[in-house]
Write an enzyme that holds these catalytic residues in place. Structure first.
Site, PDB file in Angstrom:
ATOM      1  N   ASP A 130      25.256  37.834  39.086  1.00  0.00           N
ATOM      2  CA  ASP A 130      23.829  37.532  38.950  1.00  0.00           C
ATOM      3  C   ASP A 130      23.083  37.804  40.260  1.00  0.00           C
ATOM      4  OD1 ASP A 130      24.348  36.719  36.387  1.00  0.00           O
ATOM      5  OD2 ASP A 130      23.956  34.591  36.713  1.00  0.00           O
ATOM      6  N   ASP A 160      31.131  22.501  34.203  1.00  0.00           N
ATOM      7  CA  ASP A 160      32.570  22.251  34.114  1.00  0.00           C
ATOM      8  C   ASP A 160      32.858  20.824  33.651  1.00  0.00           C
ATOM      9  OD1 ASP A 160      31.520  21.182  36.440  1.00  0.00           O
ATOM     10  OD2 ASP A 160      32.810  22.314  37.790  1.00  0.00           O
TER      11      ASP A 160
END
Length: 277
Positions: free
Chosen positions: A84, A231
Site C-alpha cells: 500500500d 489480528d
C-alpha cells in the site's frame, strides 16, 4: 473529593491487572513442562505467504528475499507482496518480485492505490486471490528462516486448529529503547501467550510470524476492517466459532524493534486504540 473517584478507579484497575499478571505466572509454572505434539509432515499443502507493507523501503527487500528462500516446493508456494506504499518501497518491491519470478517462484506484487481498511484491507484483497489452504503472514520488518513452514505446519495436528503462532525474536537490540521493548515482547510470548495457550484460554494472533488455516479465516468472517487490531478481532471471532490455536515457542522469527520515541508512540498508540475498538 473529586479526585477520589478517578484515583479509586485507577488503583482498582491496576490491582486487577496485577492479579491478572500473577495468574498468568501461576499458569506458566503449572504448564511450563507441557510439550507439543506435532504430526509428521507427509505431504506439502499449498501455502500462500502474505507480506503486507506500507512505506518500508529499508526492509522490503529483506522480507521478500526471506519469503522467496522458504524451504517449500515452488509449485506449492505462492507469495503475495501486499503493498500500500506511496514511496520508493513499491519500486524496490517490484524489482525483487521480477527477479524471483524469473527464477520460477510464484510471487506477485499487489499494489493498492487506496489504503481502504489499512492492513486488514490489504490482507482481504490478497485473500481473494490466494491459492493456499494455509496463509502465512509476515510484516515487512520480519525475516523468517528457510525452515519456518516445515517447522510450523506439523502443528496443525487437528482440523480444529485455526492458526499457529511462532515466537518473535530480535534482529537488533543495541539501542536502549529497543532493549526495553524487547524485554516486554519476551515477557508477552514467554509467559502470556504460553500460559493462555497451554491452559486452553483464548490467545491472540500477534499479526505476524504465524500461519492461518484459510478455512478458519473465511468461516470466522474474514479480516475485519473496522479496527486497528484486526489480528485480535479475528482471533476472538475464530475462538467463538470453535477454532483452536497453537503457540510454538521453539520456532522464532527475527524482527526489528522500533528504536525511536516517535515510532514507539505510533506503534503502541495503534495497539491501544485497536484494543479499545
Amino acid at each position: 473529593m473529586l479526585i477520589i473517584i478517578p484515583y479509586t478507579i485507577a488503583t482498582t484497575w491496576l490491582a486487577l491487572y496485577g492479579l491478572h499478571v500473577l495468574s498468568l505466572v501461576v499458569l506458566y509454572l503449572r504448564h511450563r513442562h507441557d510439550r507439543l505434539q506435532p504430526i509428521a509432515l507427509t505431504d506439502y499443502p499449498i501455502v500462500t505467504v502474505q507480506l503486507p507493507m506500507y512505506n518500508e523501503p529499508h526492509v522490503v527487500e529483506r522480507v521478500i528475499e526471506a519469503a522467496a528462500n522458504l524451504d517449500w516446493p515452488h509449485d506449492r508456494l505462492q507469495i503475495q507482496v501486499l503493498d500500500d506504499s506511496t514511496d520508493r518501497t513499491t519500486a524496490l518491491a517490484r524489482s525483487r518480485v521480477e527477479t524471483y519470478r524469473a527464477r520460477g517462484i510464484d510471487i506477485e506484487l499487489l499494489h493498492r492505490s487506496s489504503r481502504a481498511g489499512y492492513k486488514a484491507g490489504a490482507l482481504s484483497a490478497g485473500l481473494d486471490q490466494a491459492k493456499g489452504n494455509f496463509i502465512a503472514i509476515f510484516d515487512a520488518d520480519f525475516a523468517p528462516e528457510p525452515g519456518f513452514l516445515k517447522q510450523m505446519l506439523p502443528h496443525f495436528n487437528s482440523d480444529s486448529i485455526g492458526f499457529v503462532q511462532a515466537r518473535w525474536d530480535h534482529l537488533s537490540t543495541s539501542a536502549p529503547l529497543a532493549q526495553a521493548l524487547a524485554i516486554g515482547v519476551d515477557g508477552h510470548f514467554t509467559v502470556e501467550q504460553f500460559s493462555r495457550n497451554r491452559s486452553n484460554l483464548p490467545m491472540i494472533f500477534n499479526g505476524s510470524a504465524g500461519i492461518w488455516r484459510t478455512a478458519c479465516i473465511e468461516s470466522s468472517g474474514g479480516w475485519g476492517q473496522d479496527t486497528l487490531c484486526e489480528d485480535m478481532d479475528l482471533s476472538l471471532r475464530a475462538a467463538m466459532h470453535g477454532w483452536r490455536c497453537v503457540f510454538v515457542p521453539d520456532v522464532t522469527v527475527l524482527q526489528e524493534e522500533p528504536d525511536h520515541v516517535v515510532s514507539i508512540k505510533n506503534q503502541h498508540g495503534r495497539w491501544a486504540k485497536g484494543g479499545a475498538q
